[in-house]
Write a protein that holds these residues in place. Structure first.
Motif, PDB file in Angstrom:
ATOM      1  N   UNK A 311       0.976  -1.179  -0.690  1.00 11.69           N
ATOM      2  CA  UNK A 311       0.084  -0.176   0.123  1.00 11.69           C
ATOM      3  C   UNK A 311       0.297   1.770  -0.287  1.00 11.69           C
ATOM      4  N   UNK A 312       1.872   1.635   0.389  1.00 17.62           N
ATOM      5  CA  UNK A 312       2.981   2.115   0.857  1.00 17.62           C
ATOM      6  C   UNK A 312       3.212   3.126  -0.121  1.00 17.62           C
ATOM      7  N   UNK A 313       3.335   2.529  -1.737  1.00 17.18           N
ATOM      8  CA  UNK A 313       3.514   3.410  -2.902  1.00 17.18           C
ATOM      9  C   UNK A 313       2.218   4.185  -3.472  1.00 17.18           C
ATOM     10  N   UNK A 314       1.432   3.833  -3.029  1.00 16.97           N
ATOM     11  CA  UNK A 314      -0.274   3.995  -3.210  1.00 16.97           C
ATOM     12  C   UNK A 314      -0.485   4.851  -2.650  1.00 16.97           C
ATOM     13  N   UNK A 315       0.001   4.709  -1.348  1.00 14.10           N
ATOM     14  CA  UNK A 315      -0.755   6.027  -0.229  1.00 14.10           C
ATOM     15  C   UNK A 315      -0.219   7.221  -0.278  1.00 14.10           C
ATOM     16  N   UNK A 316       1.381   6.527   0.036  1.00 16.75           N
ATOM     17  CA  UNK A 316       2.411   8.097  -0.743  1.00 16.75           C
ATOM     18  C   UNK A 316       2.311   8.667   0.615  1.00 16.75           C
TER      19      UNK A 316
END
Length: 358
Positions: A311-316
């Motif tokens: 999720x980290x890359x999408x949530x930023x």
């Protein structure tokens, strides 16, 4: 956006949620996570339950065998921590992420929660309300902020448990809920519950009463000191763990809270933060990995770390985490997070000694 000072103090890797709409959807986030993360394994889930039960039984056997006041303080901390770990297993059952079998979730949920005096269905349903309304000032269920006006009107004993003794608040919450909320986790006619949930609440409440009666029987047979040594002190440690972790899930000066139409599910679900409990992480089943859990509550705890990395890359910048020592996070929020402004959205925690400049 967070100031550089806050970033340095809190070591938090995200900024406050901007006012504009989110640049991703729930479907975008789900697509980024491996599909297997949403699939519970009955045997893997059961293994965590039986492991916790086995460790608890082992600690009891050692404590009873040694019967030493030199060992009891160690036993209290260890056993109270394991009570908390067992609660987290029941937490998965309440979300249906333990398994896809409803009767098994209810069975293991009661076996996990009743021995530590948690009414499983009552807690499950109020926790469902919390997840469905996270970040909403009007409808969130647990550890939500009160308005500045309400804070000034609160009675001394309300402030005592909410702000001075927050790590002992949970048993009171079961009976009285939180400020501006009415009802009990034990009564089927409570505003917390639907009429169709009546017998679930009755079942859990009856089992809770039977557990209290069992503890009363032990006290009658072996005396108060026995109960204190082997149950009450570990129970208090468990309550402190529960209140500490749940408090820190959503209590942070730079987590936004929303009013009215400014709130919707995904925006509210991001009003939480991942925290690092060090070597405790695997013991309490990675419950500190909380952002992914709030977005997808039906995900088993043993997949949360994998899902978070996806999720980290999408949530930023919308992803929040803190790597600072837990005691430091707690003390900062303890002093700085008392109320929010009476109007506006989003709003942020502040306190009489730590007003927020906008």
């Amino acid at each position: 956006m967070q100031s550089n000072t806050v970033l340095k103090q809190a070591t938090i890797t995200a900024s406050s949620t901007p006012k504009e709409e989110l640049p991703f959807t729930l479907q975008d986030l789900k697509a980024a996570i491996p599909a297997y993360c949403f699939e519970p394994s009955v045997w893997k889930s059961l293994s965590y339950f039986f492991l916790d039960i086995g460790i608890i039984a082992g600690f009891y056997a050692i404590a009873y065998k040694l019967d030493s006041w030199l060992f009891f303080p160690i036993f209290w901390v260890l056993q109270g921590t394991m009570f908390w770990a067992l609660f987290v297993v029941g937490h998965d059952c309440g979300h249906g992420s333990f398994s896809k079998i409803k009767w098994l979730n209810n069975l293991i949920g009661h076996l996990s929660h009743t021995p530590i005096l948690v009414p499983f269905h009552g807690w499950r349903i109020s926790h469902r309300t919390h997840h469905a309304n996270t970040g909403s000032l009007e409808t969130d269920e647990s550890w939500y902020p009160v308005s500045q006006t309400k804070y000034k009107q609160m009675r001394w004993y309300e402030k005592l448990f909410r702000y001075n003794l927050p790590l002992l608040a949970y048993p009171l919450y079961l009976f009285k809920r939180s400020p501006n909320r009415e009802g009990s986790h034990f009564l089927p006619n409570s505003p917390l519950f639907r009429p169709s949930e009546k017998w679930d609440i009755v079942t859990s409440s009856v089992l809770w009463v039977l557990m209290v009666a069992f503890l009363g029987g032990l006290t009658f047979q072996f005396g108060w000191l026995f109960l204190v040594k082997y149950y009450l002190v570990p129970y208090v440690v468990f309550v402190m763990w529960l209140d500490l972790v749940t408090f820190l899930h959503h209590t942070e000066p730079d987590i936004p809270w929303y009013r009215g139409d400014d709130w919707y599910f995904l925006k509210g679900a991001l009003s939480t933060i991942d925290r690092d409990y060090g070597f405790i992480n695997p013991i309490h089943h990675d419950i500190g990995t909380h952002v992914a859990h709030h977005i997808f509550l039906n995900m088993p705890h043993y997949h949360l770390k994998t899902a978070t990395e996806a999720l980290k890359p999408v949530l930023g910048e919308y992803y929040r985490c803190s790597n600072e020592p837990i005691w430091k996070s707690f003390m900062r929020s303890y002093w700085a997070c008392h109320f929010v402004k009476d109007q506006g959205s989003p709003v942020y925690y502040e306190s009489p000694k730590h007003p927020r400049s906008n």
